[in-house]
Design an enzyme around this catalytic site. Structure first.
Site, PDB file in Angstrom:
ATOM      1  N   GLY A  71     -50.599   1.900   8.660  1.00 45.62           N
ATOM      2  CA  GLY A  71     -51.356   3.157   8.741  1.00 45.62           C
ATOM      3  C   GLY A  71     -52.825   2.927   9.018  1.00 45.62           C
ATOM      4  CB  CYS A 129     -54.270   6.659  16.998  1.00 41.84           C
ATOM      5  SG  CYS A 129     -55.569   5.697  17.718  1.00 41.84           S
TER       6      CYS A 129
END
Ligand SMILES: Cc1cc2nc3c(=O)[nH]c(=O)nc-3n(C[C@H](O)[C@H](O)[C@H](O)COP(=O)(O)O)c2cc1C
Length: 305
Positions: A71, A129
């Site tokens: 993450g 992303c």
């Protein structure tokens, strides 16, 4: 023997570096190997603000690979400069900072902040992303967005820019060409593949995030192919990565068209892999009478058709 690699104004003294996110911020590995023997040190991805990352478990081993869903945990630009830069700036080899953002403006702002920091070797743009402003479209899988983000970073900094491409596209060629056209000095190929593993006893996903990115030896042949395809389509140098654990692996990437290579997942089980790879490339060059590594880049012999 010459094996230095130039990416824009960045000069790597040799062709072997480490892949972002698999080598912390360098300092964690400093007792395990001499970082100054590397071609460059590439640090974990940084965005403007600190990021907590995903819940655990964040990694799971699979056959010949690893799935991770960290993450993009990180200290943010200020935290990085305060906590890690004092060590990194003492290194004699270039430090490449992997950066990311959730909007084009954020990428550009992070690039601008690092432009103002003395001693940075270059920036690697992680475009994997989603862009929150554009409804979650991924920078790395939308060629128009990729071009925008590279162009915005190009405007924001004179530092060498290396665009790290995603493998999750039908063809890597337009993405490689878009990054080059927008001002990227080099490419990193490639990032991880979306993947999933399930515990059949509990029937639960093995990662708290459910899915993650697959890396390690199982992805190497795919990465070699993508490097080969991109290298024929652009003039800028490529850092090849994906499952490298030996000099033989690295040489495959170089012969496919990579000017440099990065060791990733292998750092976790053998932290000295990059130095072994370097030594093996040296021996190969000597054995084959290769004076300049550039003569091997893209030297794959294709069958005549
Ligand atoms: C635990 C982990 C964290 C990663 N973090 C990042 C990151 O922050 N930024 C990035 O661009 N790539 C990241 N990557 C991708 C690697 O840099 C590399 O592209 C990928 O792992 C393929 O190389 P490998 O098969 O040798 O590991 C990460 C990979 C792993 C395994």
């Amino acid at each position: 023997m010459n094996w230095s690699v130039r990416i824009g104004s960045l000069v790597m003294p040799n062709p072997v570096t480490v892949a972002s996110g698999t080598f912390g911020y360098g300092v964690e590995y400093a007792r395990l190997l001499d970082l100054n023997q590397l071609g460059a040190v590439v640090v974990k991805g940084i965005r403007l603000e600190p990021v907590r990352g995903n819940p655990t478990p964040r990694t799971v081993e699979v056959a010949c690979g690893l799935i991770n869903a960290i993450g993009l945990q990180g200290p943010g630009v200020d935290g990085f400069i305060e906590k890690y830069w004092p060590f990194l700036k003492t290194l004699q080899v270039p430090v490449i900072i992997n950066i990311w953002g959730c909007t084009v403006d954020e990428y550009a702002e992070v690039a601008r902040r690092f432009d103002a920091l003395e001693g940075v070797g270059g920036l690697e743009l992680n475009v994997s992303c989603p862009n929150i402003k554009e409804g979650g479209a991924h920078f790395g899988t939308d060629v128009r967005l990729l071009e925008k983000v590279v162009a915005a970073c190009r405007k924001a900094t004179r530092l060498p820019l290396i665009t790290k491409l995603s493998p999750n596209v039908p063809s890597i060629v337009p993405f490689a060409q878009a990054a080059e056209a927008a001002g990227s000095d080099g490419l990193s190929i490639m990032n991880s593949f979306p993947a999933m593993a399930i515990d059949i006893e509990t029937r639960r996903p093995r990662l708290a995030n459910i899915t993650g990115g697959l890396t390690g030896p199982c992805i190497k042949p795919i990465a070699v192919k993508l490097v080969w395809e991109a290298a024929r389509a652009v003039k800028i140098p490529i850092i090849g990565m994906g499952g490298i654990q030996s000099a033989e692996d690295a040489l495959e990437f170089i012969i496919a068209g990579a000017s440099a290579v990065a060791v990733g997942t292998a750092n976790f089980y053998e932290p000295q892999t990059s130095l072994h790879v370097l030594q093996g490339i040296r021996e190969y060059m000597q054995r084959h009478g290769i004076e300049d590594l550039k003569s091997l880049v893209g030297a794959v012999k294709l069958p005549r058709v």
